[in-house]
Write a protein that holds these residues in place. Structure first.
Motif, PDB file in Angstrom:
ATOM      1  N   SER A  35      95.801  41.572  23.451  1.00  6.94           N
ATOM      2  CA  SER A  35      95.629  40.121  23.569  1.00  6.94           C
ATOM      3  C   SER A  35      95.200  39.468  22.256  1.00  6.94           C
ATOM      4  CB  SER A  35      94.598  39.795  24.658  1.00  6.94           C
ATOM      5  OG  SER A  35      93.291  40.078  24.204  1.00  6.94           O
ATOM      6  N   LEU A  36      94.841  40.266  21.263  1.00  2.08           N
ATOM      7  CA  LEU A  36      94.343  39.730  19.996  1.00  2.08           C
ATOM      8  C   LEU A  36      95.480  39.333  19.069  1.00  2.08           C
ATOM      9  CD1 LEU A  36      91.551  42.367  19.235  1.00  2.08           C
ATOM     10  CD2 LEU A  36      91.271  40.140  20.340  1.00  2.08           C
ATOM     11  N   ASP A  37      95.235  38.275  18.262  1.00  2.47           N
ATOM     12  CA  ASP A  37      96.200  37.935  17.221  1.00  2.47           C
ATOM     13  C   ASP A  37      95.904  38.807  15.994  1.00  2.47           C
ATOM     14  OD1 ASP A  37      94.176  36.756  15.619  1.00  2.47           O
ATOM     15  OD2 ASP A  37      94.507  34.771  16.502  1.00  2.47           O
ATOM     16  N   GLU A  38      96.701  38.655  14.953  1.00  8.28           N
ATOM     17  CA  GLU A  38      96.576  39.535  13.782  1.00  8.28           C
ATOM     18  C   GLU A  38      95.201  39.426  13.108  1.00  8.28           C
ATOM     19  OE1 GLU A  38      98.677  41.982  12.967  1.00  8.28           O
ATOM     20  OE2 GLU A  38      99.700  41.347  14.789  1.00  8.28           O
ATOM     21  N   ASN A  39      94.678  38.203  12.963  1.00 11.64           N
ATOM     22  CA  ASN A  39      93.363  38.029  12.339  1.00 11.64           C
ATOM     23  C   ASN A  39      92.269  38.661  13.183  1.00 11.64           C
ATOM     24  OD1 ASN A  39      94.448  36.613  10.189  1.00 11.64           O
ATOM     25  ND2 ASN A  39      94.151  34.625  11.163  1.00 11.64           N
ATOM     26  N   GLN A  40      92.368  38.509  14.493  1.00 11.17           N
ATOM     27  CA  GLN A  40      91.380  39.097  15.388  1.00 11.17           C
ATOM     28  C   GLN A  40      91.460  40.625  15.367  1.00 11.17           C
ATOM     29  OE1 GLN A  40      92.634  36.975  18.884  1.00 11.17           O
ATOM     30  NE2 GLN A  40      90.845  35.614  18.830  1.00 11.17           N
ATOM     31  N   LYS A  41      92.684  41.152  15.295  1.00  5.73           N
ATOM     32  CA  LYS A  41      92.836  42.608  15.212  1.00  5.73           C
ATOM     33  C   LYS A  41      92.205  43.135  13.931  1.00  5.73           C
ATOM     34  CE  LYS A  41      96.903  43.200  18.100  1.00  5.73           C
ATOM     35  NZ  LYS A  41      98.320  43.544  18.176  1.00  5.73           N
ATOM     36  N   ALA A  42      92.378  42.392  12.850  1.00  4.79           N
ATOM     37  CA  ALA A  42      91.772  42.792  11.581  1.00  4.79           C
ATOM     38  C   ALA A  42      90.242  42.777  11.693  1.00  4.79           C
ATOM     39  CB  ALA A  42      92.233  41.873  10.463  1.00  4.79           C
ATOM     40  N   ALA A  43      89.697  41.752  12.350  1.00  7.79           N
ATOM     41  CA  ALA A  43      88.248  41.664  12.537  1.00  7.79           C
ATOM     42  C   ALA A  43      87.753  42.789  13.443  1.00  7.79           C
ATOM     43  CB  ALA A  43      87.872  40.305  13.123  1.00  7.79           C
ATOM     44  N   TRP A  44      88.511  43.114  14.487  1.00 10.31           N
ATOM     45  CA  TRP A  44      88.178  44.212  15.403  1.00 10.31           C
ATOM     46  C   TRP A  44      88.141  45.529  14.633  1.00 10.31           C
ATOM     47  CZ3 TRP A  44      86.303  45.166  20.086  1.00 10.31           C
ATOM     48  CH2 TRP A  44      86.607  46.341  20.740  1.00 10.31           C
ATOM     49  N   ALA A  74      87.723  45.809  11.402  1.00 13.95           N
ATOM     50  CA  ALA A  74      86.619  45.726  10.441  1.00 13.95           C
ATOM     51  C   ALA A  74      85.290  46.103  11.104  1.00 13.95           C
ATOM     52  CB  ALA A  74      86.532  44.328   9.849  1.00 13.95           C
ATOM     53  N   LEU A  75      85.113  45.719  12.359  1.00 13.68           N
ATOM     54  CA  LEU A  75      83.906  46.116  13.097  1.00 13.68           C
ATOM     55  C   LEU A  75      83.828  47.635  13.210  1.00 13.68           C
ATOM     56  CD1 LEU A  75      83.657  43.656  16.128  1.00 13.68           C
ATOM     57  CD2 LEU A  75      81.958  44.004  14.347  1.00 13.68           C
ATOM     58  N   ARG A  76      84.944  48.226  13.537  1.00 11.84           N
ATOM     59  CA  ARG A  76      85.012  49.683  13.686  1.00 11.84           C
ATOM     60  C   ARG A  76      84.712  50.380  12.355  1.00 11.84           C
ATOM     61  NH1 ARG A  76      89.219  53.191  13.035  1.00 11.84           N
ATOM     62  NH2 ARG A  76      89.078  55.112  14.200  1.00 11.84           N
ATOM     63  N   GLU A  77      85.342  49.893  11.292  1.00 13.75           N
ATOM     64  CA  GLU A  77      85.130  50.485   9.971  1.00 13.75           C
ATOM     65  C   GLU A  77      83.683  50.301   9.508  1.00 13.75           C
ATOM     66  OE1 GLU A  77      88.084  48.842   7.381  1.00 13.75           O
ATOM     67  OE2 GLU A  77      89.726  49.778   8.478  1.00 13.75           O
ATOM     68  N   GLU A 128      71.283  45.033  12.772  1.00 11.75           N
ATOM     69  CA  GLU A 128      71.324  43.575  12.627  1.00 11.75           C
ATOM     70  C   GLU A 128      72.679  43.111  12.072  1.00 11.75           C
ATOM     71  OE1 GLU A 128      70.176  39.626  12.808  1.00 11.75           O
ATOM     72  OE2 GLU A 128      69.360  41.402  13.789  1.00 11.75           O
ATOM     73  N   GLN A 129      73.198  43.837  11.081  1.00 10.03           N
ATOM     74  CA  GLN A 129      74.516  43.503  10.533  1.00 10.03           C
ATOM     75  C   GLN A 129      75.598  43.612  11.604  1.00 10.03           C
ATOM     76  OE1 GLN A 129      74.930  46.228   7.262  1.00 10.03           O
ATOM     77  NE2 GLN A 129      73.857  44.887   5.818  1.00 10.03           N
ATOM     78  N   GLN A 130      75.557  44.668  12.400  1.00  5.47           N
ATOM     79  CA  GLN A 130      76.542  44.847  13.468  1.00  5.47           C
ATOM     80  C   GLN A 130      76.453  43.714  14.485  1.00  5.47           C
ATOM     81  OE1 GLN A 130      78.933  47.543  12.311  1.00  5.47           O
ATOM     82  NE2 GLN A 130      79.064  47.260  14.480  1.00  5.47           N
ATOM     83  N   ARG A 131      75.229  43.310  14.830  1.00  2.00           N
ATOM     84  CA  ARG A 131      75.045  42.229  15.795  1.00  2.00           C
ATOM     85  C   ARG A 131      75.663  40.937  15.271  1.00  2.00           C
ATOM     86  NH1 ARG A 131      72.078  38.017  16.579  1.00  2.00           N
ATOM     87  NH2 ARG A 131      70.733  38.334  14.789  1.00  2.00           N
ATOM     88  N   LEU A 132      75.425  40.636  13.998  1.00  2.00           N
ATOM     89  CA  LEU A 132      75.989  39.417  13.409  1.00  2.00           C
ATOM     90  C   LEU A 132      77.514  39.470  13.346  1.00  2.00           C
ATOM     91  CD1 LEU A 132      73.430  38.823  10.515  1.00  2.00           C
ATOM     92  CD2 LEU A 132      73.635  37.527  12.645  1.00  2.00           C
ATOM     93  N   GLU A 133      78.053  40.613  12.964  1.00  2.00           N
ATOM     94  CA  GLU A 133      79.504  40.769  12.885  1.00  2.00           C
ATOM     95  C   GLU A 133      80.145  40.635  14.266  1.00  2.00           C
ATOM     96  OE1 GLU A 133      80.149  44.516  10.920  1.00  2.00           O
ATOM     97  OE2 GLU A 133      79.375  43.764   9.011  1.00  2.00           O
TER      98      GLU A 133
END
Length: 143
Positions: A43-52, A54-57, A109-114
């Motif tokens: 359901s995610l667009d390309e920018n959202q997939k990149a952000a998803w 990035a969270l994993r990385e 804290e960084q993970q929570r903000l991201e």
């Protein structure tokens, strides 16, 4: 004597069936969680997939940074193949230095903000899927 043997045999058979049932539930839960994740990611667009991604990385980067600070005793606990994750986590928590504790707190804290930033990009339907994905993990961890 025979009565005791029959009782133990019955207990053994019932135990085997209950363990099999729990394992089947675990496999079914894992399959459902994977389906939920696939549906959410689709359901995610390309920018959202990149952000998803990035969270994993980011999570992996934080984990590897912490692992680099571990001493030999802490590494031995991690490599112990016979332990349960909860027990290992508890043992490690007791051995963390103040610097490691500060690092974990900063990473958390960084993970929570991201995650908050990522969630702000989601529409209502995506938020429902995301909450569904997250709630399944919480239910599993509580039991």
């Amino acid at each position: 004597m025979k009565k005791e043997m029959k009782q133990w045999l019955l207990i053994g058979i019932l135990s085997i069936f209950s363990i099999g049932g729990v394992m089947a539930q675990h496999a079914q839960h894992r399959e459902q969680r994977n389906e939920n994740r696939k549906e959410f990611v689709a359901s995610l667009d390309e920018n959202q997939k990149a952000a998803w991604e990035a969270l994993r990385e980011s999570r992996q980067t934080h984990r590897s940074a912490l692992e680099k600070t571990l001493n030999d005793e802490q590494r031995a606990i991690l490599k112990d193949g016979r332990g349960v994750r909860k027990r290992k986590r508890k043992e490690l928590k007791n051995l963390y230095t103040e610097d490691q504790k500060a690092m974990i707190k900063t990473h958390k804290e960084q993970q929570r903000l991201e995650k908050e930033e990522f969630e702000e990009t989601l529409n209502e339907q995506q938020l429902e899927l995301y909450d569904k994905l997250r709630s399944k993990n919480r239910k599993k961890n509580k039991s």
